[in-house]
Design a protein around this motif. Structure first.
Motif, mmCIF file in Angstrom:
data_model
loop_
_atom_site.group_PDB
_atom_site.id
_atom_site.type_symbol
_atom_site.label_atom_id
_atom_site.label_comp_id
_atom_site.label_asym_id
_atom_site.label_seq_id
_atom_site.Cartn_x
_atom_site.Cartn_y
_atom_site.Cartn_z
ATOM 1 N N GLY A 30 0.812 -1.222 0.000
ATOM 2 C CA GLY A 30 0.000 0.000 0.000
ATOM 3 C C GLY A 30 0.841 1.265 0.000
ATOM 4 O O GLY A 30 0.590 2.196 -0.779
ATOM 5 N N VAL A 31 1.857 1.295 0.855
ATOM 6 C CA VAL A 31 2.722 2.475 0.930
ATOM 7 C C VAL A 31 3.478 2.667 -0.388
ATOM 8 O O VAL A 31 3.571 3.789 -0.902
ATOM 9 C CB VAL A 31 3.706 2.348 2.111
ATOM 10 C CG1 VAL A 31 4.815 3.379 2.032
ATOM 11 C CG2 VAL A 31 2.957 2.487 3.428
ATOM 12 N N SER A 32 4.006 1.574 -0.950
ATOM 13 C CA SER A 32 4.747 1.724 -2.208
ATOM 14 C C SER A 32 3.816 2.088 -3.360
ATOM 15 O O SER A 32 4.220 2.827 -4.266
ATOM 16 C CB SER A 32 5.542 0.460 -2.528
ATOM 17 O OG SER A 32 4.684 -0.631 -2.726
ATOM 18 N N ALA A 33 2.566 1.621 -3.332
ATOM 19 C CA ALA A 33 1.609 1.996 -4.384
ATOM 20 C C ALA A 33 1.265 3.483 -4.303
ATOM 21 O O ALA A 33 1.210 4.171 -5.329
ATOM 22 C CB ALA A 33 0.343 1.147 -4.273
ATOM 23 N N VAL A 34 1.054 3.982 -3.091
ATOM 24 C CA VAL A 34 0.767 5.418 -2.925
ATOM 25 C C VAL A 34 1.978 6.238 -3.355
ATOM 26 O O VAL A 34 1.847 7.248 -4.059
ATOM 27 C CB VAL A 34 0.364 5.726 -1.463
ATOM 28 C CG1 VAL A 34 0.348 7.216 -1.197
ATOM 29 C CG2 VAL A 34 -0.985 5.094 -1.153
ATOM 30 N N TRP A 35 3.174 5.797 -2.952
ATOM 31 C CA TRP A 35 4.392 6.516 -3.340
ATOM 32 C C TRP A 35 4.564 6.487 -4.858
ATOM 33 O O TRP A 35 4.889 7.501 -5.468
ATOM 34 C CB TRP A 35 5.599 5.885 -2.650
ATOM 35 C CG TRP A 35 6.902 6.482 -3.050
ATOM 36 C CD1 TRP A 35 7.465 7.620 -2.564
ATOM 37 C CD2 TRP A 35 7.800 5.973 -4.042
ATOM 38 N NE1 TRP A 35 8.664 7.852 -3.190
ATOM 39 C CE2 TRP A 35 8.892 6.855 -4.100
ATOM 40 C CE3 TRP A 35 7.784 4.869 -4.882
ATOM 41 C CZ2 TRP A 35 9.962 6.659 -4.960
ATOM 42 C CZ3 TRP A 35 8.848 4.666 -5.741
ATOM 43 C CH2 TRP A 35 9.923 5.569 -5.772
ATOM 44 N N ALA A 37 2.243 6.122 -7.132
ATOM 45 C CA ALA A 37 1.215 6.962 -7.766
ATOM 46 C C ALA A 37 1.567 8.441 -7.629
ATOM 47 O O ALA A 37 1.330 9.230 -8.548
ATOM 48 C CB ALA A 37 -0.141 6.683 -7.144
ATOM 49 N N ALA A 38 2.153 8.811 -6.496
ATOM 50 C CA ALA A 38 2.539 10.214 -6.301
ATOM 51 C C ALA A 38 3.680 10.602 -7.246
ATOM 52 O O ALA A 38 3.729 11.739 -7.724
ATOM 53 C CB ALA A 38 2.954 10.459 -4.857
ATOM 54 N N SER A 40 4.188 9.177 -10.184
ATOM 55 C CA SER A 40 3.564 9.066 -11.514
ATOM 56 C C SER A 40 4.594 8.983 -12.653
ATOM 57 O O SER A 40 4.506 9.702 -13.638
ATOM 58 C CB SER A 40 2.572 10.206 -11.752
ATOM 59 O OG SER A 40 3.229 11.448 -11.799
#
Length: 155
Positions: A30-35, A37-38, A40
């Protein structure tokens, strides 16, 4: 001081440990996915996919690990596959939850093969008869170096 009694336990794959590892893996994903996506960009996507693949592999490997036999003979700790050749080493407590423990087995330097450390989740539910003896053995200080310990796993 009295020495801890001899004890032999089978260490099975732990649902509790696999559940905790799965929770940590999902948090990392989850943390790596949010990072990612940020960010991009391609690097963010590659890192997120890499973390996901590694997390999945860790959970799978923990669940599929074969049963091991952990033995304290009164002088040394031994760890090996069921029916296989045990190797001597030392056990340390990494986490004690009362009804479950996470132990770290470090093989003796001259017997290290692939891994220097093996993490062993153990639960009281598997070992009702051996639980007290196991706790006594892991909390007892090691015997003095001049006790005449042998490298024979048979005793």
């Amino acid at each position: 001081m009295r020495a801890a009694p001899s004890v032999t336990v089978n260490v099975l794959p732990s649902r509790l440990a696999c559940g905790a590892l799965l929770g940590l893996a999902l948090a990392a994903v989850g943390v790596s996915a949010v990072w990612g996506a940020a960010r991009s960009d391609a690097i963010g996507a590659v890192v997120a996919l890499s973390v996901t693949a590694h997390a999945a592999w860790l959970v799978y490997a923990a669940w599929r690990r074969p049963a091991l036999v952990l033995r304290w003979d009164g002088l040394k700790w031994w760890l090996g596959p069921t029916g296989g050749e045990p190797r001597p080493g030392a056990v340390a407590i990494a986490l004690d939850l009362g009804g479950a423990m996470l132990l770290r087995f470090r093989a003796a330097p001259r017997t290290r093969r692939r891994h220097a450390s093996t993490w062993l989740p153990v639960e009281r539910a598997w070992l009702p008869a051996e639980w007290h003896a196991l706790r006594c053995a892991v909390y007892s200080p090691p015997p003095a170096a001049n006790t005449g310990a042998t490298d024979d796993p048979g005793g």
